[in-house]
Design an enzyme around this catalytic site. Structure first.
Site, PDB file in Angstrom:
ATOM      1  N   ASP A  12       0.772  -1.265  -0.073  1.00 10.30           N
ATOM      2  CA  ASP A  12       0.016   0.015   0.129  1.00 10.30           C
ATOM      3  C   ASP A  12       0.924   1.184  -0.140  1.00 10.30           C
ATOM      4  OD1 ASP A  12      -2.270  -1.678   0.151  1.00 10.30           O
ATOM      5  OD2 ASP A  12      -1.946  -1.690   2.353  1.00 10.30           O
ATOM      6  N   LYS A  15       2.517   2.337  -4.852  1.00 14.67           N
ATOM      7  CA  LYS A  15       3.202   1.753  -6.235  1.00 14.67           C
ATOM      8  C   LYS A  15       2.362   1.719  -7.532  1.00 14.67           C
ATOM      9  CE  LYS A  15       3.614  -2.310  -4.244  1.00 14.67           C
ATOM     10  NZ  LYS A  15       2.929  -1.971  -3.109  1.00 14.67           N
ATOM     11  N   GLY A  39      -3.691  -4.593  -4.437  1.00 13.87           N
ATOM     12  CA  GLY A  39      -4.960  -3.539  -4.984  1.00 13.87           C
ATOM     13  C   GLY A  39      -3.936  -2.223  -5.098  1.00 13.87           C
ATOM     14  N   HIS A  40      -3.762  -1.958  -6.582  1.00 12.96           N
ATOM     15  CA  HIS A  40      -3.102  -0.914  -6.977  1.00 12.96           C
ATOM     16  C   HIS A  40      -3.706   0.157  -7.430  1.00 12.96           C
ATOM     17  CE1 HIS A  40       0.933  -3.477  -7.495  1.00 12.96           C
ATOM     18  NE2 HIS A  40       0.508  -3.311  -6.250  1.00 12.96           N
ATOM     19  N   GLN A 219       2.787  -5.782  -2.857  1.00  9.33           N
ATOM     20  CA  GLN A 219       3.033  -5.947  -1.579  1.00  9.33           C
ATOM     21  C   GLN A 219       4.448  -5.122  -1.341  1.00  9.33           C
ATOM     22  OE1 GLN A 219       2.210  -9.265  -3.099  1.00  9.33           O
ATOM     23  NE2 GLN A 219       0.228  -8.455  -2.837  1.00  9.33           N
TER      24      GLN A 219
END
Ligand code: IMP
Length: 424
Positions: A12, A15, A39-40, A219
């Site tokens: 988080d 990225k 979750g980007h 991650q």
């Protein structure tokens, strides 16, 4: 030139925004670890996406998006994500899916719930751990198995037999049939069959041709299966040290390695977090930074920046430059704290303990720096930042001995300060 975008904390870090920003100049963007646990957040022409498996290159024409062999892929999630992005773009993004990547099957998610092991860790419940475990136990189903229905069904039948013997009482397992699973997998895979191939070879060729190749980490270093806060980690290697293996290129050299860190720290799920702020300060950061998980919607735990943990991450990611995100969130604070060392059983330590139990006992030793009041969201040049803001950046950069390459002062791509400085 090759570039890698790597998380320096517990995921988080932002990225998605950085990869999206850099992807427009790339020929190929590669996701190399994890699966739909990621979750980007990407804002593309004003529309916000939480991408889970498709690399950010998909948003640009002429950029090939590669899902490399270090990933575990959930085809149903992939299909949904692909169709949403294709609809937004009005064209189909070009994908290449590694034939030796492993698949997440419906029983992997079921197993996380049945075993309850994910609960203590606070996993994303996307079947990540069980899928990587099947890979290591040599009972996994790989992308290449999708190319031969008979072979696929045989492998699924063998895996199911074992599972059903282990879980004879669990209807969610006993009701599964190899033929149904194969039907569903192949229906989800239909769109992607022609995209399956030798990802490793394609990446190597692109690098050899001197093309811009961007590696999008998922991650962060502290969630790495071997070097993170085990067992409160994910099940893949999340760091630069694991990248050559995850893409299958022994002599891979990525010239530019951007270590992405928030200006403070967050973590979702369980596990020790020495600089965590409980109470009002933590709640303030959580709401100011809108700290809720993209994949699960869970509130993120928040705290001050931790240079001890970041130094550990720097060894694993070998960043040539730092990308500092959510910097604008700190505006208005009178004082900002940074952890330089820990107190463990009345001794000051400067290295990140391997024992999770020891890490849980560590008390952060803080240094304070002054905050700033001026709104920095509109700043685009490093020199225009308030001097206190630059001093804080100096503390981070000096503490890790890595230059600041980029500072993000808002969620949109344009709200970014590029310093032009990167050791790469
Ligand atoms: P898993 O990857 O779903 O097995 O979850 C293992 C741990 O990693 C949990 O603490 C999750 O919250 C965390 N995690 C996994 N993916 C992400 C991510 O993309 N961002 C932040 N935390 C993550």
């Amino acid at each position: 030139m090759a570039t890698a975008v790597l998380g320096m904390q517990w995921g988080d870090e932002g990225k998605g925004k950085i990869t999206h920003l850099l992807a427009k100049d790339a020929k190929m963007v590669v996701r190399f670890n994890g699966g739909p646990n990621a979750g980007h957040t990407v804002i593309d022409r004003g529309v916000k996406f939480g991408t889970h498996q498709i690399p950010a290159g998909a948003f640009y024409p002429g950029v090939r998006s590669v899902l490399a062999s270090g990933m575990v892929i959930d085809l149903a999630v992939l299909r949904e994500e692909y169709e949403t992005i294709a609809k937004h773009l009005g064209r189909r993004p070009e994908l290449l899916i590694a034939e030796n990547a492993h698949l997440i099957l419906p029983y992997h998610r079921v197993l996380e719930d049945l075993e309850g092991s994910g609960k203590a860790i606070g996993t994303t419940r996307r079947g990540i751990g069980p899928a990587y475990r099947d890979r290591a136990a040599r009972v996994g189903i790989r992308v290449i198995d999708l190319l031969d229905r008979t072979r696929l069904e045989e492998k699924l039948a063998r895996r199911l037999e074992l599972l059903q013997r282990t879980w004879p009482q669990a209807e969610s397992i006993t009701s599964l049939s190899a033929s149904n699973l194969a039907d569903n997998l192949l229906a989800s895979a239909e769109l992607f069959i022609s995209s399956i191939g030798d990802a490793s070879g394609a990446i190597q060729k692109a690098i050899a041709r001197g093309e811009e190749v961007l590696f999008e980490g998922a991650q962060g270093a502290l969630l790495d299966v071997d070097y993170g806060t085990y067992p409160y980690v994910t099940s893949s290697s999340t760091v630069y040290a694991g990248l050559p293996h995850a893409v299958g290129i022994g002599n891979l050299h990525v010239e530019r390695r951007l270590g992405v860190t928030k200006a403070y720290t967050t973590r979702v799920g369980g596990g020790p977090f020495p600089t965590e702020l409980v109470g009002e300060e933590g709640e303030w950061l959580q709401s100011a930074g809108a700290e809720f998980g993209v994949t699960t919607g869970r509130p993120r735990r928040c705290g001050w920046l931790d240079l001890v943990a970041l130094r550990h991450a720097a060894r694993l990611n070998a960043p040539t430059g730092l990308a500092i995100t959510k910097f604008d969130i700190l505006t208005g604070l009178k004082e900002i704290k940074v952890c330089r060392s820990y107190n463990l059983r009345d001794r000051e330590i400067t290295t990140f303990p391997t024992s999770t139990e020891d890490l849980a006992l560590c008390e952060p030793i803080y240094e304070s720096v002054a905050g700033w009041d001026d709104d920095i969201a509109g700043v685009r040049a490093y020199g225009d930042l308030p001097s206190a803001a630059r001093e804080y950046l100096d503390v981070i950069s000096g503490g890790l001995n890595v230059p600041i390459a980029l500072v993000s002062v808002g969620p949109s791509p344009e709200e970014t300060i590029l310093t032009g400085f990167d050791r790469g």
